[in-house]
Scaffold this motif. Structure first.
Motif, PDB file in Angstrom:
ATOM      1  N   UNK A   1      38.719 -13.534  26.144  1.00 42.42           N
ATOM      2  CA  UNK A   1      38.218 -14.877  25.871  1.00 42.42           C
ATOM      3  C   UNK A   1      37.639 -14.973  24.460  1.00 42.42           C
ATOM      4  N   UNK A   2      37.369 -13.815  23.843  1.00 40.94           N
ATOM      5  CA  UNK A   2      36.823 -13.795  22.491  1.00 40.94           C
ATOM      6  C   UNK A   2      37.927 -14.014  21.465  1.00 40.94           C
ATOM      7  N   UNK A   3      37.580 -14.508  20.269  1.00 41.15           N
ATOM      8  CA  UNK A   3      38.594 -14.711  19.230  1.00 41.15           C
ATOM      9  C   UNK A   3      39.219 -13.395  18.782  1.00 41.15           C
ATOM     10  N   UNK A   4      40.469 -13.461  18.371  1.00 40.60           N
ATOM     11  CA  UNK A   4      41.162 -12.284  17.856  1.00 40.60           C
ATOM     12  C   UNK A   4      40.569 -11.861  16.516  1.00 40.60           C
ATOM     13  N   UNK A   5      40.409 -10.547  16.338  1.00 45.51           N
ATOM     14  CA  UNK A   5      39.879  -9.993  15.095  1.00 45.51           C
ATOM     15  C   UNK A   5      40.888  -9.012  14.488  1.00 45.51           C
ATOM     16  N   UNK A   6      40.878  -8.817  13.169  1.00 42.73           N
ATOM     17  CA  UNK A   6      41.796  -7.862  12.537  1.00 42.73           C
ATOM     18  C   UNK A   6      41.560  -6.422  12.985  1.00 42.73           C
ATOM     19  N   UNK A   7      40.386  -6.138  13.510  1.00 48.83           N
ATOM     20  CA  UNK A   7      40.052  -4.780  13.954  1.00 48.83           C
ATOM     21  C   UNK A   7      40.628  -4.439  15.320  1.00 48.83           C
ATOM     22  N   UNK A   8      41.254  -5.412  15.975  1.00 48.81           N
ATOM     23  CA  UNK A   8      41.837  -5.158  17.293  1.00 48.81           C
ATOM     24  C   UNK A   8      43.179  -4.453  17.123  1.00 48.81           C
ATOM     25  N   UNK A   9      43.182  -3.139  17.294  1.00 48.47           N
ATOM     26  CA  UNK A   9      44.408  -2.356  17.150  1.00 48.47           C
ATOM     27  C   UNK A   9      45.092  -2.107  18.487  1.00 48.47           C
ATOM     28  N   UNK A  10      44.362  -2.318  19.575  1.00 52.30           N
ATOM     29  CA  UNK A  10      44.921  -2.144  20.913  1.00 52.30           C
ATOM     30  C   UNK A  10      44.056  -2.930  21.882  1.00 52.30           C
ATOM     31  N   UNK A  11      44.378  -2.852  23.159  1.00 58.88           N
ATOM     32  CA  UNK A  11      43.636  -3.619  24.155  1.00 58.88           C
ATOM     33  C   UNK A  11      42.252  -3.033  24.405  1.00 58.88           C
ATOM     34  N   UNK A  12      42.120  -1.724  24.259  1.00 61.47           N
ATOM     35  CA  UNK A  12      40.815  -1.092  24.423  1.00 61.47           C
ATOM     36  C   UNK A  12      39.825  -1.585  23.380  1.00 61.47           C
ATOM     37  N   UNK A  13      40.294  -1.819  22.154  1.00 61.09           N
ATOM     38  CA  UNK A  13      39.387  -2.301  21.109  1.00 61.09           C
ATOM     39  C   UNK A  13      38.896  -3.714  21.411  1.00 61.09           C
ATOM     40  N   UNK A  14      39.727  -4.506  22.101  1.00 58.51           N
ATOM     41  CA  UNK A  14      39.309  -5.843  22.516  1.00 58.51           C
ATOM     42  C   UNK A  14      38.188  -5.728  23.555  1.00 58.51           C
ATOM     43  N   UNK A  15      38.384  -4.844  24.547  1.00 58.05           N
ATOM     44  CA  UNK A  15      37.378  -4.654  25.592  1.00 58.05           C
ATOM     45  C   UNK A  15      36.080  -4.101  25.015  1.00 58.05           C
ATOM     46  N   UNK A  16      36.195  -3.165  24.104  1.00 61.01           N
ATOM     47  CA  UNK A  16      35.001  -2.553  23.509  1.00 61.01           C
ATOM     48  C   UNK A  16      34.203  -3.575  22.699  1.00 61.01           C
ATOM     49  N   UNK A  17      34.909  -4.429  21.949  1.00 65.07           N
ATOM     50  CA  UNK A  17      34.225  -5.452  21.148  1.00 65.07           C
ATOM     51  C   UNK A  17      33.470  -6.443  22.023  1.00 65.07           C
ATOM     52  N   UNK A  18      33.930  -6.594  23.268  1.00 56.78           N
ATOM     53  CA  UNK A  18      33.264  -7.503  24.200  1.00 56.78           C
ATOM     54  C   UNK A  18      32.092  -6.832  24.918  1.00 56.78           C
ATOM     55  N   UNK A  19      31.832  -5.570  24.598  1.00 59.35           N
ATOM     56  CA  UNK A  19      30.683  -4.879  25.169  1.00 59.35           C
ATOM     57  C   UNK A  19      30.973  -3.998  26.354  1.00 59.35           C
ATOM     58  N   UNK A  20      32.252  -3.809  26.694  1.00 58.52           N
ATOM     59  CA  UNK A  20      32.592  -2.959  27.837  1.00 58.52           C
ATOM     60  C   UNK A  20      32.751  -1.509  27.399  1.00 58.52           C
ATOM     61  N   UNK A  21      32.270  -0.590  28.216  1.00 61.02           N
ATOM     62  CA  UNK A  21      32.408   0.835  27.916  1.00 61.02           C
ATOM     63  C   UNK A  21      33.849   1.276  28.160  1.00 61.02           C
TER      64      UNK A  21
END
Length: 228
Positions: free
Chosen positions: A179-199
């Motif tokens: 649900x968060x905006x896409x960022x250039x640092x998102x290299x995979x799906x795990x990086x999306x989850x991590x940026x949202x605060x998930x371990x």
């Protein structure tokens, strides 16, 4: 989170958006044949073999969908038990994964996997679903075999993990992250989850779970196929 993986509906989103440029081929790399069968069909078969109940969703560029359907007809004997839903991909990996996630309703577990990793093992797939059912996330990785430097500075190799797929999540977890905006640092799906605060919970992968992107990878793939 203590529920068994078997109590969740399971999905696999196979993302295949390659063009074949690094493969030096006019044919997108996911459609190149190994052992006479397109790479992508081998990948789908791995998830079907791991658990026949997994619902398969394949994300492809719109321009490739008709060609893919032709390939499935051509290889009907191989693909007849590989029923899957084809979904139009987006301009980026983030958008393609999101398109796949938007097709899934309700709770469950979803493994997001590179279409050109056809040698993922049944054991790794099932381990990823089990860990995600217990922790919410499960990301396949292997230890680095090589010495590593970052900006010229040596780092402790034992702290380095090479990330693979599948990357498996509780659906409510990964959908919230996307649900968060896409960022250039998102290299995979795990990086999306991590940026949202998930371990992110790493699990052991397999060195044979290669991503086929270059002609050298294709040679290695033919060797691996003969082993199986």
């Amino acid at each position: 989170m203590s529920e068994s993986a078997n109590s969740f509906k399971k999905y696999a989103i196979i993302v295949a958006g390659g063009s074949g440029s690094r493969m030096k081929s006019d044919l997108p790399k996911q459609f190149i044949e190994i052992g006479g069968i397109p790479i992508l069909l081998h990948t789908l078969k791995k998830f079907r073999e791991a658990d026949p109940s997994i619902e398969l969703l394949l994300v492809l560029p719109e321009s490739q969908i008709d060609f893919w359907e032709e390939l499935c007809r051509k290889h009907a004997d191989f693909s007849q038990n590989l029923a899957h839903q084809v979904i139009q991909g987006g301009a980026t990996r983030f958008q393609s994964s999101l398109n796949g996630l938007n097709m899934i309703q309700g709770e469950g577990l979803v493994a997001i996997h590179d279409g050109v990793r056809p040698f993922v093992s049944t054991e790794v797939i099932l381990r990823s679903f089990k860990t995600a059912s217990e922790t919410g996330t499960a990301v396949v990785s292997v230890a680095s075999k090589d010495s590593v430097r970052i900006s010229g500075k040596a780092v402790d190799r034992s702290t380095v993990r090479i990330i693979q797929t599948p990357q498996t999540f509780l659906l409510s977890t990964i959908k919230k992250a996307f649900q968060n905006p896409e960022l250039p640092t998102f290299t995979d799906d795990a990086s999306v989850a991590e940026a949202a605060g998930f371990e992110i919970h790493l699990i052991d992968g397999d060195y044979e779970n290669i991503k086929i992107t270059t002609p050298e990878d294709l040679l290695w793939a033919e060797v691996l196929l003969k082993k199986r």
